[in-house]
Design an enzyme around this catalytic site. Structure first.
Site, short mmCIF file in Angstrom:
data_model
loop_
_atom_site.label_atom_id
_atom_site.label_comp_id
_atom_site.label_asym_id
_atom_site.label_seq_id
_atom_site.Cartn_x
_atom_site.Cartn_y
_atom_site.Cartn_z
N HIS A 1 -1.55 3.30 -5.18
CA HIS A 1 -1.54 1.96 -5.46
C HIS A 1 -0.35 1.11 -4.71
CE1 HIS A 1 -4.67 3.05 -8.57
NE2 HIS A 1 -5.34 2.57 -7.33
N ARG B 1 -6.19 7.23 1.70
CA ARG B 1 -6.98 8.10 2.46
C ARG B 1 -7.48 9.08 1.50
NH1 ARG B 1 -3.07 9.53 6.98
NH2 ARG B 1 -2.81 7.52 8.15
#
Ligand code: PAF
Length: 284
Positions: free
Chosen positions: A35, A146
């Protein structure tokens, strides 16, 4: 610096409307390096770097981990601030789903394969909340990882189909030094389970290695990815070789690019990982 925190869509809009350019990272909190890579990219791209932290009930099934999903808000705010986030949007479920709420967003074909059959309703829940978050933030660059590859494809399609004014950016998977893809759910793993969890990235690395050596048979690539996972996981939802854009499973020969994606359970924890071949570096 600690980011400013707002809990309402009205307060969020007041801040984003006044900003020159906005870069946005939607999260469910329990922030890890994956993150934070997205947050740093947002800080690089936007004059205002916004992060949402919202554990979205709509994307969890009845037997999934919604109630035990980690919610370390104070630590998340510190980490988000260090990564350059200016503003955190942390709404309540009522703010996102007001009484009487009923509208849902579905992207059916892209949600059909991979995780779709194993998590009924999940991608409708993701598409709905991301649509609402993007509407709340307004025009922006929105940055996703992804690792949730199918999620990324669903969101790209939704944004195109609904003409949402957001540019979607997909960032590479961030891995631990031993290859484990970073995930908030890794926190559930005991040390022996964590060792077994490495089978996912090892499976992907095997598929990548034979692809690099010229293998183009989908079944052979799938078998290479499958075998370490079969030896270590408690159960496997899927090991799939698919077209990276349509997500349709490839039955025979693969072309220049192929998605290899895995979902498996280690103990009670469901983990996912993927690589788009040819891939860069260690099972990226
Ligand atoms: O990837 C996630 O953390 C979530 O699915 C998202 C995109 C924040 C939507 O709740």
């Amino acid at each position: 610096m600690r980011p400013e925190v707002v809990a309402t869509i009205a307060a969020l809009r007041a801040r984003t409307r006044a900003a020159g350019s906005v870069a946005f990272v939607p999260t469910m909190g329990a922030l890890h390096e994956g993150h934070l890579t997205l947050a740093r990219e947002a800080a690089r791209r936007g004059e205002l770097a916004v992060m949402s932290i919202f554990v979205n009930p709509l994307q969890f099934g009845p037997n999934e981990d919604f109630s035990r999903y980690p919610r370390p808000l104070e630590a998340d705010l510190d980490k988000a601030g260090e990564a350059g986030t200016h503003l955190v949007f942390a709404p309540t479920p009522d703010e996102m789903y007001p009484p009487g709420d009923q509208t849902r967003v579905a992207v059916p074909a892209l949600a059909r394969g991979l995780c779709g059959p194993h998590r009924p309703g999940h991608f409708d829940g993701v598409a709905t909340v991301v649509c609402k978050l993007l509407n709340a933030v307004g025009p922006c660059v929105a940055i996703f990882g992804r690792k949730d590859y199918q999620q990324l494809k669903v969101i790209e399609r939704m944004v195109r189909d609904l003409a949402i004014p957001a540019e979607i950016v997909g960032m590479p998977i961030v891995r631990e030094p031993d290859g484990l893809a970073m995930s908030s759910r890794n926190a559930y793993l005991s040390p022996p389970e964590r060792e077994r969890a490495l089978s996912l990235s090892r499976g992907l690395a095997s598929a990548r290695a034979i692809f690099a050596a010229g293998e183009r048979d989908a079944a052979a690539l799938r078998a290479a990815a499958h075998s370490p996972v079969a030896a270590a996981a408690d159960s496997i939802d899927y090991v799939t070789v698919a077209d990276p854009e349509s997500l349709e499973e490839l039955a025979s020969a693969v072309g220049d690019r192929a998605l290899v994606a895995i979902a498996a359970r280690i103990g009670r924890t469901r983990l996912i990982d993927n690589v788009v071949l040819p891939g860069l570096g260690a099972a990226t």
